[in-house]
Structures are given as C-alpha cells and as structure tokens.
Design a protein around this motif. Structure first.
Motif, PDB file in Angstrom:
ATOM      1  N   ALA A   5       0.862  -1.115  -0.018  1.00 29.24           N
ATOM      2  CA  ALA A   5      -0.149   0.085   0.023  1.00 29.24           C
ATOM      3  C   ALA A   5       0.573   1.343  -0.003  1.00 29.24           C
ATOM      4  O   ALA A   5       0.520   2.405  -0.416  1.00 29.24           O
ATOM      5  N   ASN A   6       1.994   1.137   0.511  1.00 28.88           N
ATOM      6  CA  ASN A   6       2.719   2.489   0.661  1.00 28.88           C
ATOM      7  C   ASN A   6       4.448   1.750   0.315  1.00 28.88           C
ATOM      8  O   ASN A   6       5.212   1.705   1.382  1.00 28.88           O
ATOM      9  N   PRO A   7       4.564   1.816  -0.951  1.00 29.06           N
ATOM     10  CA  PRO A   7       5.914   1.180  -1.283  1.00 29.06           C
ATOM     11  C   PRO A   7       7.192   2.206  -1.037  1.00 29.06           C
ATOM     12  O   PRO A   7       6.899   3.625  -1.305  1.00 29.06           O
ATOM     13  N   SER A   8       8.311   1.851  -0.812  1.00 28.58           N
ATOM     14  CA  SER A   8       9.377   2.680  -0.743  1.00 28.58           C
ATOM     15  C   SER A   8      10.079   3.404  -1.797  1.00 28.58           C
ATOM     16  O   SER A   8       9.601   2.643  -3.092  1.00 28.58           O
ATOM     17  N   PHE A   9      10.916   4.232  -2.110  1.00 26.02           N
ATOM     18  CA  PHE A   9      11.277   4.612  -3.063  1.00 26.02           C
ATOM     19  C   PHE A   9      12.128   3.339  -3.817  1.00 26.02           C
ATOM     20  O   PHE A   9      11.894   3.523  -5.041  1.00 26.02           O
ATOM     21  N   ALA A  10      12.817   2.693  -2.986  1.00 27.77           N
ATOM     22  CA  ALA A  10      13.606   1.653  -3.723  1.00 27.77           C
ATOM     23  C   ALA A  10      12.947   0.672  -4.382  1.00 27.77           C
ATOM     24  O   ALA A  10      13.061   0.094  -5.517  1.00 27.77           O
ATOM     25  N   ASP A  11      11.588   0.254  -3.849  1.00 30.46           N
ATOM     26  CA  ASP A  11      10.690  -0.815  -4.476  1.00 30.46           C
ATOM     27  C   ASP A  11      10.005  -0.063  -5.771  1.00 30.46           C
ATOM     28  O   ASP A  11      10.123  -0.449  -6.800  1.00 30.46           O
ATOM     29  N   ARG A  12       9.833   1.261  -5.664  1.00 30.48           N
ATOM     30  CA  ARG A  12       9.342   2.018  -6.849  1.00 30.48           C
ATOM     31  C   ARG A  12      10.308   2.016  -8.054  1.00 30.48           C
ATOM     32  O   ARG A  12      10.064   1.748  -9.156  1.00 30.48           O
ATOM     33  N   ASN A  13      11.374   2.215  -7.553  1.00 28.03           N
ATOM     34  CA  ASN A  13      12.619   2.246  -8.600  1.00 28.03           C
ATOM     35  C   ASN A  13      12.863   0.864  -9.081  1.00 28.03           C
ATOM     36  O   ASN A  13      12.876   0.890 -10.344  1.00 28.03           O
ATOM     37  N   LYS A  14      12.853   0.074  -8.391  1.00 26.62           N
ATOM     38  CA  LYS A  14      12.959  -1.348  -8.687  1.00 26.62           C
ATOM     39  C   LYS A  14      11.962  -1.801  -9.837  1.00 26.62           C
ATOM     40  O   LYS A  14      12.267  -2.389 -10.883  1.00 26.62           O
ATOM     41  N   ASN A  15      10.710  -1.613  -9.457  1.00 24.96           N
ATOM     42  CA  ASN A  15       9.710  -1.897 -10.372  1.00 24.96           C
ATOM     43  C   ASN A  15       9.744  -1.098 -11.589  1.00 24.96           C
ATOM     44  O   ASN A  15       9.293  -1.858 -12.907  1.00 24.96           O
ATOM     45  N   ALA A  16      10.134   0.245 -11.823  1.00 26.45           N
ATOM     46  CA  ALA A  16      10.385   0.854 -12.961  1.00 26.45           C
ATOM     47  C   ALA A  16      11.506   0.331 -13.843  1.00 26.45           C
ATOM     48  O   ALA A  16      11.323   0.260 -14.877  1.00 26.45           O
ATOM     49  N   ALA A  17      12.460  -0.118 -13.116  1.00 26.54           N
ATOM     50  CA  ALA A  17      13.530  -0.541 -13.793  1.00 26.54           C
ATOM     51  C   ALA A  17      13.269  -2.085 -14.355  1.00 26.54           C
ATOM     52  O   ALA A  17      13.534  -2.233 -15.716  1.00 26.54           O
ATOM     53  N   GLU A  18      12.436  -2.815 -13.659  1.00 25.17           N
ATOM     54  CA  GLU A  18      11.936  -4.067 -14.213  1.00 25.17           C
ATOM     55  C   GLU A  18      10.884  -3.838 -15.543  1.00 25.17           C
ATOM     56  O   GLU A  18      10.936  -4.370 -16.365  1.00 25.17           O
ATOM     57  N   ALA A  19      10.171  -2.741 -15.509  1.00 25.34           N
ATOM     58  CA  ALA A  19       9.275  -2.514 -16.342  1.00 25.34           C
ATOM     59  C   ALA A  19       9.962  -2.023 -17.742  1.00 25.34           C
ATOM     60  O   ALA A  19       9.648  -2.536 -18.777  1.00 25.34           O
ATOM     61  N   LYS A  20      10.978  -1.339 -17.543  1.00 27.80           N
ATOM     62  CA  LYS A  20      11.815  -0.851 -18.551  1.00 27.80           C
ATOM     63  C   LYS A  20      12.514  -1.987 -19.227  1.00 27.80           C
ATOM     64  O   LYS A  20      12.764  -2.083 -20.528  1.00 27.80           O
ATOM     65  N   LYS A  21      13.034  -3.138 -18.365  1.00 23.37           N
ATOM     66  CA  LYS A  21      13.760  -4.353 -18.697  1.00 23.37           C
ATOM     67  C   LYS A  21      12.682  -5.196 -19.641  1.00 23.37           C
ATOM     68  O   LYS A  21      13.131  -5.506 -20.826  1.00 23.37           O
ATOM     69  N   LYS A  22      11.398  -5.149 -19.328  1.00 19.66           N
ATOM     70  CA  LYS A  22      10.453  -5.969 -19.792  1.00 19.66           C
ATOM     71  C   LYS A  22      10.203  -5.265 -21.283  1.00 19.66           C
ATOM     72  O   LYS A  22       9.941  -6.201 -22.155  1.00 19.66           O
ATOM     73  N   LEU A  23      10.065  -3.987 -21.264  1.00 22.54           N
ATOM     74  CA  LEU A  23       9.783  -3.383 -22.769  1.00 22.54           C
ATOM     75  C   LEU A  23      10.687  -3.527 -23.575  1.00 22.54           C
ATOM     76  O   LEU A  23      10.695  -3.736 -24.813  1.00 22.54           O
ATOM     77  N   LEU A  24      12.046  -3.290 -22.992  1.00 27.93           N
ATOM     78  CA  LEU A  24      13.296  -3.888 -23.809  1.00 27.93           C
ATOM     79  C   LEU A  24      13.451  -4.984 -24.421  1.00 27.93           C
ATOM     80  O   LEU A  24      13.577  -5.329 -25.738  1.00 27.93           O
ATOM     81  N   GLU A  25      13.162  -5.959 -23.669  1.00 26.09           N
ATOM     82  CA  GLU A  25      12.800  -7.518 -24.148  1.00 26.09           C
ATOM     83  C   GLU A  25      11.821  -7.602 -25.064  1.00 26.09           C
ATOM     84  O   GLU A  25      11.920  -8.428 -26.012  1.00 26.09           O
ATOM     85  N   LYS A  26      10.612  -6.986 -24.863  1.00 25.33           N
ATOM     86  CA  LYS A  26       9.610  -7.210 -25.814  1.00 25.33           C
ATOM     87  C   LYS A  26       9.965  -6.504 -27.083  1.00 25.33           C
ATOM     88  O   LYS A  26       9.644  -7.155 -28.176  1.00 25.33           O
ATOM     89  N   PHE A  27      10.732  -5.343 -27.054  1.00 24.00           N
ATOM     90  CA  PHE A  27      10.899  -4.660 -28.422  1.00 24.00           C
ATOM     91  C   PHE A  27      11.972  -5.516 -29.143  1.00 24.00           C
ATOM     92  O   PHE A  27      11.986  -5.713 -30.230  1.00 24.00           O
ATOM     93  N   LYS A  28      12.843  -6.289 -28.303  1.00 25.19           N
ATOM     94  CA  LYS A  28      14.080  -7.036 -29.109  1.00 25.19           C
ATOM     95  C   LYS A  28      13.395  -8.296 -29.426  1.00 25.19           C
ATOM     96  O   LYS A  28      13.733  -8.912 -30.383  1.00 25.19           O
ATOM     97  N   ALA A  29      12.419  -8.865 -28.907  1.00 26.00           N
ATOM     98  CA  ALA A  29      11.764 -10.147 -29.418  1.00 26.00           C
ATOM     99  C   ALA A  29      10.872  -9.910 -30.724  1.00 26.00           C
ATOM    100  O   ALA A  29      10.345 -10.910 -31.136  1.00 26.00           O
TER     101      ALA A  29
END
Length: 115
Positions: A5-29
């Motif tokens: 319900a109240n994620p920390s900055f590190a959690d939000r940063n990690k989630n954003a990095a994972e989302a970017k990584k998934k988008l990049l993999e999707k683009f490469k695929a």
C-alpha cells in the motif's frame, strides 16, 4: 512482508527498472522485417484490401445501374405523359374541327333555305 500500500522509493525504482527491462525485451523479441510470418500477414492484409476495393467497386456499379434504370423509367414515364398530352390535345382539336364543320353545315343549310 512488504508494504504494497505504501511502497518505498527503492521498491518503486526497482519496479520501474523491471518494467523498462521487460519493454526492452519485448522490443528485441519483435520479428525481423523479412520474417515469413510477417510477410504472410502483410500479404493477407493486401488481399483483404483488394477484396474490400473490389466490393466497393461492385457496390458503386450496382448503384450506378440502379440510377440508370431509375432515369430510364423516369424518361419513359415522361414520354408516355407527353404522348397522352398530345393525344388529348389532338382530340380537342378534332372535336373543335368537328363542331366548326357542323356549324358551317348549319350555316350553309340556313343560307340554302333563304334562297
């Protein structure tokens, strides 16, 4: 246990990095431009577009034929009306000529009686 319900900055940063990584993999695929599946889909789209164009042309042809038929019927009706009008006018002229001939005959008979 994480507090979702109240994620920390590190959690939000990690989630954003994972989302970017998934988008990049999707683009490469994505398949290459010369991929057979992609070429087949493109050919399918082109065939569908040609079929759509053929149906549009057929609709326009049918519409033009219907319009031509309607105009021909209209012209035929107008011609029939003109013929009927001319026949009525000719009948009136003939009737007037017959009345005039009858009147002239009566006039001639009256003149003959006076002599």
């Amino acid at each position: 246990m994480k507090n979702y319900a109240n994620p920390s900055f590190a959690d939000r940063n990690k989630n954003a990095a994972e989302a970017k990584k998934k988008l990049l993999e999707k683009f490469k695929a994505k398949p290459a431009l010369d991929d057979p599946q992609r070429a087949a889909k493109r050919a399918e789209r082109v065939a569908a577009a040609k079929a759509r164009e053929a149906r549009r042309i057929e609709r326009e042809r049918v519409k033009a034929e219907a319009e031509a038929r309607k105009l021909a019927e209209q012209a035929e009706a107008e011609a029939a009306a003109l013929v009927a009008e001319k026949a009525a006018a000719d009948a009136l002229v003939a009737e007037a000529a017959a009345k005039k001939a009858e009147r002239d005959q009566r006039y001639a008979a009256r003149k003959a009686r006076k002599r």
